[in-house]
Design an enzyme around this catalytic site. Structure first.
Site, PDB file in Angstrom:
ATOM      1  N   HIS A  74       0.830  -1.209   0.000  1.00 49.19           N
ATOM      2  CA  HIS A  74       0.000   0.000   0.000  1.00 49.19           C
ATOM      3  C   HIS A  74       0.872   1.271   0.000  1.00 49.19           C
ATOM      4  O   HIS A  74       2.026   1.215  -0.384  1.00 49.19           O
ATOM      5  CB  HIS A  74      -0.977  -0.038   1.164  1.00 49.19           C
ATOM      6  CG  HIS A  74      -1.780  -1.312   1.173  1.00 49.19           C
ATOM      7  ND1 HIS A  74      -2.857  -1.521   0.348  1.00 49.19           N
ATOM      8  CD2 HIS A  74      -1.603  -2.471   1.877  1.00 49.19           C
ATOM      9  CE1 HIS A  74      -3.343  -2.747   0.543  1.00 49.19           C
ATOM     10  NE2 HIS A  74      -2.588  -3.351   1.457  1.00 49.19           N
ATOM     11  N   GLU A 123      -2.234   0.313   7.738  1.00 46.97           N
ATOM     12  CA  GLU A 123      -1.376  -0.727   7.191  1.00 46.97           C
ATOM     13  C   GLU A 123      -0.166  -0.147   6.465  1.00 46.97           C
ATOM     14  O   GLU A 123       0.958  -0.645   6.600  1.00 46.97           O
ATOM     15  CB  GLU A 123      -2.172  -1.628   6.243  1.00 46.97           C
ATOM     16  CG  GLU A 123      -1.363  -2.778   5.681  1.00 46.97           C
ATOM     17  CD  GLU A 123      -2.175  -3.687   4.785  1.00 46.97           C
ATOM     18  OE1 GLU A 123      -1.620  -4.713   4.324  1.00 46.97           O
ATOM     19  OE2 GLU A 123      -3.358  -3.374   4.526  1.00 46.97           O
ATOM     20  N   HIS A 125       2.652  -7.170   4.387  1.00 49.01           N
ATOM     21  CA  HIS A 125       1.307  -6.648   4.603  1.00 49.01           C
ATOM     22  C   HIS A 125       0.846  -6.894   6.038  1.00 49.01           C
ATOM     23  O   HIS A 125       1.453  -7.677   6.772  1.00 49.01           O
ATOM     24  CB  HIS A 125       0.317  -7.305   3.633  1.00 49.01           C
ATOM     25  CG  HIS A 125       0.495  -6.886   2.216  1.00 49.01           C
ATOM     26  ND1 HIS A 125      -0.322  -5.955   1.615  1.00 49.01           N
ATOM     27  CD2 HIS A 125       1.417  -7.249   1.291  1.00 49.01           C
ATOM     28  CE1 HIS A 125       0.083  -5.774   0.362  1.00 49.01           C
ATOM     29  NE2 HIS A 125       1.139  -6.553   0.142  1.00 49.01           N
ATOM     30  N   GLU A 148       1.356 -11.748   5.571  1.00 44.34           N
ATOM     31  CA  GLU A 148       0.312 -11.025   6.314  1.00 44.34           C
ATOM     32  C   GLU A 148       0.630 -11.138   7.801  1.00 44.34           C
ATOM     33  O   GLU A 148       0.477 -12.198   8.396  1.00 44.34           O
ATOM     34  CB  GLU A 148      -1.069 -11.607   6.011  1.00 44.34           C
ATOM     35  CG  GLU A 148      -1.544 -11.426   4.577  1.00 44.34           C
ATOM     36  CD  GLU A 148      -2.142 -10.046   4.316  1.00 44.34           C
ATOM     37  OE1 GLU A 148      -2.057  -9.171   5.207  1.00 44.34           O
ATOM     38  OE2 GLU A 148      -2.712  -9.852   3.221  1.00 44.34           O
TER      39      GLU A 148
END
Length: 228
Positions: free
Chosen positions: A10, A24, A78, A141
């Protein structure tokens, strides 16, 4: 030379998941920079970042950066969301090399050891950065931003350091990296004033094994380390 691309998920107008006062895009950049800093202590490694600040980059461009560089490995970092808890890793759900599977096995295991959270498993998905990269690629993640307990951990710089440490240990083992001969800092001097000795705490863990791992890493870097 081993070329490793570190991709902070992101950025810019794309904040990624948000929750519990966290974004995030900020966490991923923090972790990626920590990984890069630690990898500087190893020989024969070239670190390439998809971003080093808060900017938006298309998914296809992230993969293109790695492809243009002729990278040996692509790591996308992430933070999860959706009400769960714990850590999981992904590789492409299409045809992948045996090296990709091996790297996922090693890196996943080292992160689990480093952060001691729920292991949600090794998975596959059709994510663009995994599909479009031409080298072994893994997407991680790290916990759930919308889970209060996970978020409390993610607010700790020491915990983020442990996450980065797990990633680095996995990469080191996967690629057989060796520490630079000159990477060990000189022995720090302890200054005594009025008979008092001041020490700096660098970690606090509920699991002694995590404390022992950090202490061992500090000793390798030339720092005296004790566990209390």
């Amino acid at each position: 030379m081993t070329k490793i691309v570190l991709d902070a998920g992101h950025g810019g107008t794309d904040s990624g998941a948000v929750g519990n006062g966290l974004r995030e895009k900020d966490l991923t950049l923090n972790i990626v920079k920590k990984i890069g800093d630690m990898l500087k202590d190893y020989e024969g490694v070239e670190i390439i970042y998809t971003r080093t600040d808060d900017r938006f980059i298309e998914l296809s461009e992230r993969a293109a950066i790695a492809n243009r560089a002729g990278a040996d490995f692509f790591l996308s970092v992430h933070i999860n969301a959706g009400g769960g808890t714990g850590f999981e890793s992904y590789i492409y759900n299409g045809n992948v090399s045996s090296a990709t599977i091996a790297y996922q096995n090693v890196i996943h295991a080292e992160i689990v050891k480093a952060i001691n959270v729920t292991d949600r498993g090794k998975k596959r998905a059709n994510y663009a950065v995994l599909r479009e990269t031409k080298m072994p690629a893994i997407l991680i993640e790290n916990l759930f931003i919308d889970n209060a307990n996970d978020a409390a951990k993610l607010k700790s710089e020491q915990f983020l350091q442990q996450i980065a440490y797990g990633h680095v240990q996995g990469i080191v083992k996967a690629f057989g990296l060796k520490k630079k001969v000159n990477s060990t800092p000189s022995q720090p001097q302890q200054k005594v004033s009025d008979g008092k000795l001041y020490r700096v705490q660098v970690g606090a863990f509920s699991d002694r094994k995590n404390a022992e791992r950090l202490a061992e890493e500090l000793k390798k870097k030339g720092y005296p380390a004790i566990i209390v």
